[in-house]
Scaffold this active site. Structure first.
Site, PDB file in Angstrom:
ATOM      1  N   ARG A 177       1.817   9.852 -40.292  1.00  0.00           N
ATOM      2  CA  ARG A 177       2.857   9.316 -39.400  1.00  0.00           C
ATOM      3  C   ARG A 177       4.041  10.271 -39.377  1.00  0.00           C
ATOM      4  O   ARG A 177       4.787  10.372 -40.346  1.00  0.00           O
ATOM      5  CB  ARG A 177       3.312   7.925 -39.860  1.00  0.00           C
ATOM      6  CG  ARG A 177       4.435   7.368 -38.983  1.00  0.00           C
ATOM      7  CD  ARG A 177       4.631   5.866 -39.116  1.00  0.00           C
ATOM      8  NE  ARG A 177       5.212   5.461 -40.382  1.00  0.00           N
ATOM      9  CZ  ARG A 177       5.652   4.223 -40.636  1.00  0.00           C
ATOM     10  NH1 ARG A 177       5.561   3.282 -39.698  1.00  0.00           N
ATOM     11  NH2 ARG A 177       6.155   3.911 -41.820  1.00  0.00           N
ATOM     12  N   ASP A 457      10.995  -0.335 -47.327  1.00  0.00           N
ATOM     13  CA  ASP A 457      11.231   0.922 -46.631  1.00  0.00           C
ATOM     14  C   ASP A 457      12.351   0.710 -45.633  1.00  0.00           C
ATOM     15  O   ASP A 457      13.042  -0.311 -45.658  1.00  0.00           O
ATOM     16  CB  ASP A 457       9.953   1.462 -45.988  1.00  0.00           C
ATOM     17  CG  ASP A 457       9.432   0.585 -44.860  1.00  0.00           C
ATOM     18  OD1 ASP A 457      10.128  -0.372 -44.445  1.00  0.00           O
ATOM     19  OD2 ASP A 457       8.320   0.868 -44.374  1.00  0.00           O
TER      20      ASP A 457
END
Length: 556
Positions: A177, A457
């Site tokens: 990603r 996160d």
């Protein structure tokens, strides 16, 4: 800063420092070669103006939402895509047929080894929400992936040796990603402007590893984050085609899973798959970012205020509708519909609490399997057996063949009513605690942070920030005190939380809680709303006085 042999390209990051405990000989100089830089600079110069134009379109849409001149709808101009039942995504890519358990994490060397050794089918290596984009993290992330793909990822510390238990070719399939379109890499400038972070991450990984991945029976695979429009997917598709052409790799070799983690994208799922076409490998429910985006986009509309974050669940109407629409869309088009993150981590020294947490994971995965997802995410290797056990009940490698009924309307996607919708003082404190702890760790260079037995996160910190802004902006009344939330209240609670965290920080005087609070304060007072925490904080990570580097000394 020295002008280098690539015209108008400057690198502000030190690439000479050797990492500790690396037995492999790969260095950043092996990644930032002249041919690799020529490759990514060409991509940047070709596509960066379109990237900036698309980001500007996001701002125009937000203004329309705020002044009432825009409302979300299924796009009339792309009705021909949605109403054509014949088009399909591509055949499933090598190594992407079974994605029942995906582990996620940043490309730190130790974490790469642990994830590749985990009992999972695929591994999303994250340069975005779980990585603080210091120069060292970004460039050594590329080094680590380069080594992992070539079976030279061993990592040694004085306490422990880390090494792969099986060859990369038979390890979980890697899906990278890159950072989103909104991010810039300010350690590299081209023509006087910072490099697109998305193109930087994608381009270096693809240039060095695409052919090697193909040799090992897999391919260059990606997760695409934070998109808000199908034309942003088209931009990725254009980049994929040019990149493959430049390296004489057949078009369609790249496969990309789009994260549906923004509210605008939920209205364009079918179009996003269509734009990626031969490169599509499905969609993913990025649940925490989706909550963040929903608050962000609708933040100035009072009827869309969300309650305490623990009351916003996957059974909330807008979340349930988004999931059902995603699965139905993906399976009608023959691609994977991936589930969301189980953020729990094992709770040591408390068997009762750990059992409850693991059962929560199990029930979440059962819900995803029953809805029709083809696989799901875990944040820790210890959760993989639970996900494996649940999704083994598919009996097949995926359940793309199963197209559940879904008649999801625009109204369904915007139904933000939540059961037991209350806002409390504890809700404020939880958001302040998570926001401060995550921001402080991010500023120290850590983007994957265990907080209260969850692996947090950037997405969860964003939910905290946006909720606090929304509650103050709309003068929400607290359920427990019957008082309105004011800037003075959030400021006071922030100050108290900072004092508590500073006093207990294991980093002593090196902690960055006060710096985090400086950026947090105007957001939680309702005085300012930044598009992303990561862009708000990023300049604190940019090296101020790096050593100049002459590209002409790089290996050709």
């Amino acid at each position: 800063m020295v002008k280098i042999s690539l015209d108008n390209v400057e690198i502000f990051g030190n690439i000479d420092a050797e990492p500790l405990f690396f037995p492999a000989k790969t260095t950043v100089s092996d990644i930032l070669t002249k041919p690799a830089l020529e490759f990514i600079v060409l991509l940047h110069r070709t596509f960066n103006e379109k990237r900036k134009e698309l980001l500007q379109n996001r701002e125009l849409q937000q203004r329309g939402l705020d002044d009432g001149t825009f409302q979300f709808q299924f796009l009339p101009e792309t009705e021909y895509i949605r109403n054509n039942p014949t088009w399909q995504g591509p055949i499933l890519g090598p190594g992407l047929i079974n994605r029942s358990t995906e582990i996620t994490g940043p490309p730190l060397r130790k974490m790469l080894v642990n994830a590749l050794n985990a009992e999972v089918t695929t591994y999303m290596v994250d340069f975005e929400d779980s990585l603080s984009p210091t120069w060292e993290n970004i460039v050594y992330g590329q080094v680590n992936l380069y080594d992992a793909i070539r079976d030279q990822i061993d990592y040694h510390t004085p306490r422990k040796n880390y090494q792969l238990r099986k060859p990369f070719a038979t390890s979980p399939t890697v899906i990278v990603r890159p950072r989103g379109w909104h991010m810039e890499e300010k350690h590299v400038y081209v023509d006087g402007e910072p490099f697109s972070a998305a193109i930087f991450d994608f381009g270096l990984y693809f240039f060095h590893n695409a052919s090697e991945l193909i040799k090992k029976g897999k391919g260059p695979y990606f997760y695409l984050p934070k998109m808000e429009h199908h034309l942003e997917a088209k931009l990725w598709n254009d980049i994929f085609n040019v990149a493959q052409d430049l390296l004489a790799i057949p078009r369609g070799t790249i496969r990309a899973t789009a994260l549906i983690e923004t509210l605008p994208a939920a209205f364009q799922m079918e179009e996003i798959i269509y734009q990626l076409r031969s490169h599509s490998s499905g969609l993913n429910c990025g649940r925490w970012d989706y909550i963040f985006s929903t608050i962000k986009k609708l933040r100035n509309i009072p009827e869309h205020v969300l309650p305490n974050r623990d009351l916003v669940t996957m059974t909330s109407p807008f979340m349930d509708a988004y999931v059902k629409r995603l699965i139905n869309t993906c399976h009608r088009r023959g691609v994977h519909a991936m589930g969301g993150m189980a953020a729990q981590i094992p709770i040591k020294n408390d068997n009762v609490a750990n059992t409850l947490a693991m059962e929560k994971v199990r029930q979440d995965k059962i819900r995803e399997l029953t809805n029709g997802h083809d696989g799901s995410w875990v944040a820790h290797p210890a959760l993989a057996p639970i996900c494996n056990e649940v999704f083994s009940n598919m009996g097949t490698s995926n359940q793309i063949y199963f197209v559940p009924d879904a008649n999801v309307t625009e109204t369904n996607l915007l139904n933000t009513k939540c059961a037991g919708a209350t806002v409390t003082t504890d809700g404020i404190k939880v958001n302040l605690d998570i926001g401060l702890q995550y921001m402080e760790a991010w500023l120290r260079g850590s983007g994957c942070v265990p907080i209260n037995n969850l692996m947090e996160d950037a997405a969860t910190a964003e939910v905290s920030r946006c909720q606090l802004y929304q509650w103050v902006h709309h003068h929400i009344t607290l359920e427990d005190t019957n008082k309105k939330i004011t800037p003075e209240l959030t400021s006071q609670l922030l100050e108290e939380q900072v004092e508590k965290l500073v006093a207990t920080s294991p980093f002593g005087s090196k902690n960055k809680f006060k710096l985090a609070a400086k950026y947090f304060l105007p957001e939680i007072r309702g005085e300012k709303f930044s598009n992303f925490l990561t862009t708000l904080l990023y300049d604190e990570l940019v090296q101020k006085n790096p050593d100049p580097f002459d590209l002409s000394t790089l290996k050709s």
